[in-house]
Design an enzyme around this catalytic site. Structure first.
Site, mmCIF file in Angstrom:
data_model
loop_
_atom_site.group_PDB
_atom_site.id
_atom_site.type_symbol
_atom_site.label_atom_id
_atom_site.label_comp_id
_atom_site.label_asym_id
_atom_site.label_seq_id
_atom_site.Cartn_x
_atom_site.Cartn_y
_atom_site.Cartn_z
ATOM 1 N N GLU A 197 0.872 -1.162 0.000
ATOM 2 C CA GLU A 197 0.000 0.000 0.000
ATOM 3 C C GLU A 197 0.918 1.223 0.000
ATOM 4 O O GLU A 197 1.811 1.328 0.846
ATOM 5 C CB GLU A 197 -0.891 0.005 1.250
ATOM 6 C CG GLU A 197 -1.855 1.169 1.195
ATOM 7 C CD GLU A 197 -2.786 1.265 2.402
ATOM 8 O OE1 GLU A 197 -2.773 0.368 3.264
ATOM 9 O OE2 GLU A 197 -3.507 2.273 2.458
ATOM 10 N N LYS B 55 4.409 0.696 9.383
ATOM 11 C CA LYS B 55 4.439 2.025 8.786
ATOM 12 C C LYS B 55 3.799 3.071 9.697
ATOM 13 O O LYS B 55 4.221 4.212 9.733
ATOM 14 C CB LYS B 55 3.740 1.990 7.428
ATOM 15 C CG LYS B 55 4.623 1.407 6.346
ATOM 16 C CD LYS B 55 3.929 1.405 5.014
ATOM 17 C CE LYS B 55 3.070 0.175 4.867
ATOM 18 N NZ LYS B 55 2.500 -0.001 3.546
ATOM 19 N N ARG C 5 4.942 -12.678 9.962
ATOM 20 C CA ARG C 5 5.662 -11.473 9.585
ATOM 21 C C ARG C 5 6.961 -11.363 10.373
ATOM 22 O O ARG C 5 7.105 -11.942 11.453
ATOM 23 C CB ARG C 5 4.799 -10.230 9.771
ATOM 24 C CG ARG C 5 4.415 -9.922 11.201
ATOM 25 C CD ARG C 5 3.280 -8.912 11.279
ATOM 26 N NE ARG C 5 3.671 -7.594 10.828
ATOM 27 C CZ ARG C 5 3.076 -6.926 9.837
ATOM 28 N NH1 ARG C 5 2.060 -7.444 9.205
ATOM 29 N NH2 ARG C 5 3.470 -5.733 9.495
HETATM 30 P P1 ATP Z 1 2.800 -2.257 8.038
HETATM 31 O O1 ATP Z 1 2.123 -2.989 9.139
HETATM 32 O O2 ATP Z 1 4.243 -2.072 8.230
HETATM 33 O O3 ATP Z 1 2.102 -0.993 7.666
HETATM 34 P P2 ATP Z 1 1.467 -3.540 5.936
HETATM 35 O O4 ATP Z 1 1.302 -5.021 5.948
HETATM 36 O O5 ATP Z 1 0.302 -2.716 6.271
HETATM 37 O O6 ATP Z 1 2.720 -3.231 6.803
HETATM 38 P P3 ATP Z 1 1.575 -3.374 3.120
HETATM 39 O O7 ATP Z 1 2.076 -2.296 2.256
HETATM 40 O O8 ATP Z 1 0.134 -3.672 3.132
HETATM 41 O O9 ATP Z 1 2.044 -3.035 4.573
HETATM 42 O O10 ATP Z 1 2.419 -4.705 2.887
HETATM 43 C C1 ATP Z 1 2.786 -5.197 1.631
HETATM 44 C C2 ATP Z 1 3.203 -6.639 1.806
HETATM 45 O O11 ATP Z 1 4.296 -6.747 2.711
HETATM 46 C C3 ATP Z 1 2.080 -7.477 2.381
HETATM 47 O O12 ATP Z 1 1.985 -8.673 1.643
HETATM 48 C C4 ATP Z 1 2.500 -7.734 3.784
HETATM 49 O O13 ATP Z 1 1.979 -8.948 4.230
HETATM 50 C C5 ATP Z 1 4.022 -7.724 3.685
HETATM 51 N N1 ATP Z 1 4.620 -7.327 4.963
HETATM 52 C C6 ATP Z 1 4.349 -6.212 5.664
HETATM 53 N N2 ATP Z 1 5.026 -6.187 6.829
HETATM 54 C C7 ATP Z 1 5.763 -7.325 6.860
HETATM 55 C C8 ATP Z 1 6.677 -7.891 7.803
HETATM 56 N N3 ATP Z 1 6.970 -7.281 8.958
HETATM 57 N N4 ATP Z 1 7.241 -9.074 7.506
HETATM 58 C C9 ATP Z 1 6.960 -9.697 6.351
HETATM 59 N N5 ATP Z 1 6.120 -9.224 5.422
HETATM 60 C C10 ATP Z 1 5.517 -8.054 5.660
HETATM 61 MG MG MG Z 2 -1.449 -2.605 5.153
#
Ligand code: ATP
Ligand code: MG
Length: 563
Positions: A31, A274, A264
């Site tokens: 995102e 984020k 994760r």
């Molecule tokens: P955050 O919680 O940091 O905002 P998010 O999952 O909301 O992360 P996205 O941009 O939606 O952020 O994530 C893109 C991809 O990265 C998704 O498939 C998510 O599952 C993966 N991802 C995000 N954080 C992690 C992590 N800590 N370890 C492994 N994969 C991750």
């Molecule tokens: Mg997200």
């Protein structure tokens, strides 16, 4: 290509064996609401690596369904980071917003099938009626939710209202489109989830064309399907969304990828979300998303991490179904390991103290060959100038050394690397009592750094010739947080208290060997005895700025020994 063994690859192999899929197509779906961090790097390299290993395809897809939090700046930053990590999406760059028309059409299809309805409940009422798990003795139970009074609207009324939602007739938050599934379902995600909400905000790509936006659940699976994704790999928090992912695709009868979840990445001394990283940026606790202390890809790049070190880390941690916290020492070990092999060695004095060779001829300069990288003979040597007045590290001289201190002290002899043995004759103080100069004599017979009579010294110091030194700035970084679990705070306490107040020390007036005058932003070096350093983009001609990537001491092996 050697393929790692893990449950994700096994599932994919199984799917190819049984013929569920005939090829492999993965995606990374960020995102664009912030910069990528080291957790995302794991997801990028996992998805891209799997596509490579199976001879498949890899998409980069922006999951841009929350216009208020997203921006083109983030899109561009994410692309730069994914590219830098080495994951090549070629021309397969997609946006969920490209599918808004299709997603809208599918929503009308669900309405027509009696599987979706427009609901007038406020977000608060809606969430209250959905219910939530409650403690019943020692178990958690989820009592059935309450059906919305709008659940049984006619197809015609729903279509009319949904079209008017799209036309912008209703205020934000006043209505939603919901799937009609089961308000008593044990999985809360199946209790008539929201597909669309009204948001009167422009989108960075679609402008003001839309004022209703799909939710993650409605957009994600269908986007996967449109792109022909076979394996939709995501993190464990989406495990409970899988029944919904499958339900939507089944209702629409379209290509049905398999969702696979993994745990994760969490890291000690680090926050990886984020939301939290954004706060550090917005409230000025760091200089930006690319502050070298940030666990963002941009921050790590600026700090001097290599994509290879990050890939090595990701390979070593592997993937798992079990939540865990990985040690930051392992990540640091990976960058040391990589830089040890490739970083050219240089001499740099970070906290200089003048050393005068009283018996060295005034005006004489000798150029000594210095090894660029003992790990890589092909890196060759360079010439380093030596003269009467040098700089050494302030900490390498003590007037009254304690036991165990073997460096320079009055009467003691040490080696100046690549040059000579020198013996300390005394120190000069200024009016305030501060030592400003050390006086030594050198032994001309030890030229090159060894004594012909075989006598030994207990220390070898790095040095820089004063007349030839380039002056620069060095930024020493330590961990951003001073505790392993920064978010673990008592109730009512802000996690910000866990920031390490000493995470940045700026040294100016550092003395660098002259070859470093040419160093370009992004170049990495080992400063002998001091650590790994990378040239910062803040550098100006004649005034290089270096970021410390890592110290030389590697606590990882010790940590492993203990475990
Ligand atoms: P955050 O919680 O940091 O905002 P998010 O999952 O909301 O992360 P996205 O941009 O939606 O952020 O994530 C893109 C991809 O990265 C998704 O498939 C998510 O599952 C993966 N991802 C995000 N954080 C992690 C992590 N800590 N370890 C492994 N994969 C991750
Ligand atoms: Mg997200």
């Amino acid at each position: 290509m050697e393929r790692p063994r893990d449950f994700i690859r096994e599932t994919i192999e199984e799917d190819l064996r049984t013929g569920r899929f005939t090829c492999v197509h993965t995606r990374f779906p960020p995102e664009p609401n912030g910069y990528l961090h080291i957790g995302h790097a794991q997801a990028v390299l996992l998805n891209w690596g799997i596509a490579q290993e199976f001879g498949g395809k890899f998409n980069l897809r922006f999951d841009d369904t929350n216009p208020e939090k997203e921006s083109t700046e983030y899109v561009e930053a994410i692309k730069e980071d994914v590219r830098w990590l080495g994951a090549d999406w070629e021309d397969r760059e997609f946006y969920a917003s490209d599918y808004f028309d299709q997603l809208y059409a599918w929503a009308e299809e669900l309405i027509r099938k009696g599987k979706a309805y427009v609901c007038d409940l406020s977000p608060e009422e809606l969430s209250r009626q959905r219910g939530q798990p409650i403690q019943d003795g020692d178990r958690l139970i989820t009592p059935p939710g309450v059906e919305s009074p709008y659940r049984n609207r006619s197809v015609e009324e729903n279509l009319d209202l949904f079209r008017r939602m799209r036309a912008g007739e209703f205020p934000e938050g006043s209505r939603t489109l919901r799937a009609k599934i089961d308000m008593a379902h044990p999985n809360l995600n199946m209790r008539d989830p929201v597909l669309y909400r009204i948001i009167h905000a422009p989108h960075h790509r679609t402008g003001t064309r839309w004022c209703i936006y799909p939710t993650y659940d409605w957009a994600h699976g269908q986007s996967d399907s449109i792109e022909g994704i076979t394996h939709s790999i995501c993190t464990l928090e989406f495990e409970n969304h899988r029944p919904l992912y499958d339900w939507f695709l089944d209702q629409l009868g379209i290509h049905h990828p398999r969702q696979i979840e993994f745990a994760r990445l969490n890291l000690t001394y680090t926050v990886l979300s984020k939301r939290y990283l954004l706060r550090l940026v917005q409230e000025g606790y760091v200089s930006g998303w690319d502050d070298p202390r940030m666990p963002t890809i941009a921050g790590m790049r600026r700090r001097g991490y290599t994509p290879e070190a990050i890939a090595d880390f990701v390979r070593r941690i592997g993937v798992s179904k079990a939540e865990s916290v990985r040690e930051i020492e392992l990540l640091e070990h990976c960058v040391r390991d990589d830089l040890n092999r490739r970083a050219p060695r240089r001499m740099a004095v970070l906290e200089p103290l003048k050393l005068v060779l009283t018996n060295y001829p005034e005006g004489q300069v000798e150029w000594f060959p210095a090894i660029n990288n003992p790990e890589d003979p092909s890196a060759g040597t360079r010439l380093v100038p030596f003269s009467k007045v040098l700089y050494i590290e302030r900490e390498d001289f003590m007037e009254a050394p304690p036991p165990g201190y073997f460096r320079l002290a009055p009467g003691r002899e040490v080696r100046l690397r690549y040059a000579y043995f020198v013996r300390c004759e005394g120190a000069v103080r200024d009016a305030s009592g501060q030592i400003v100069e050390v006086h030594c004599t050198y032994d001309p017979s030890t030229r090159g750094g060894d004594a012909p009579d075989g006598r030994k010294v207990k220390a070898t110091l790095h040095w820089v010739s004063a007349a030839h030194a380039v002056e620069g700035e060095v930024r020493l970084y330590d961990r951003l947080f001073r505790v392993p679990d920064p978010l673990d705070v008592p109730e009512g306490v802000d996690w910000i208290v866990n920031l390490n107040p000493h995470s940045l020390v700026v040294l100016t007036g550092c003395k660098l060997e002259p070859s470093l005058a040419e160093a370009k932003p992004g170049e990495r070096f080992q400063f002998e005895r001091k650590g790994y350093f990378c040239v910062d983009p803040d550098s100006r001609p004649g005034h290089p700025v270096f970021n410390r990537t890592a110290t030389l001491r590697d606590p990882w092996a010790k940590l492993q020994g203990k475990a």
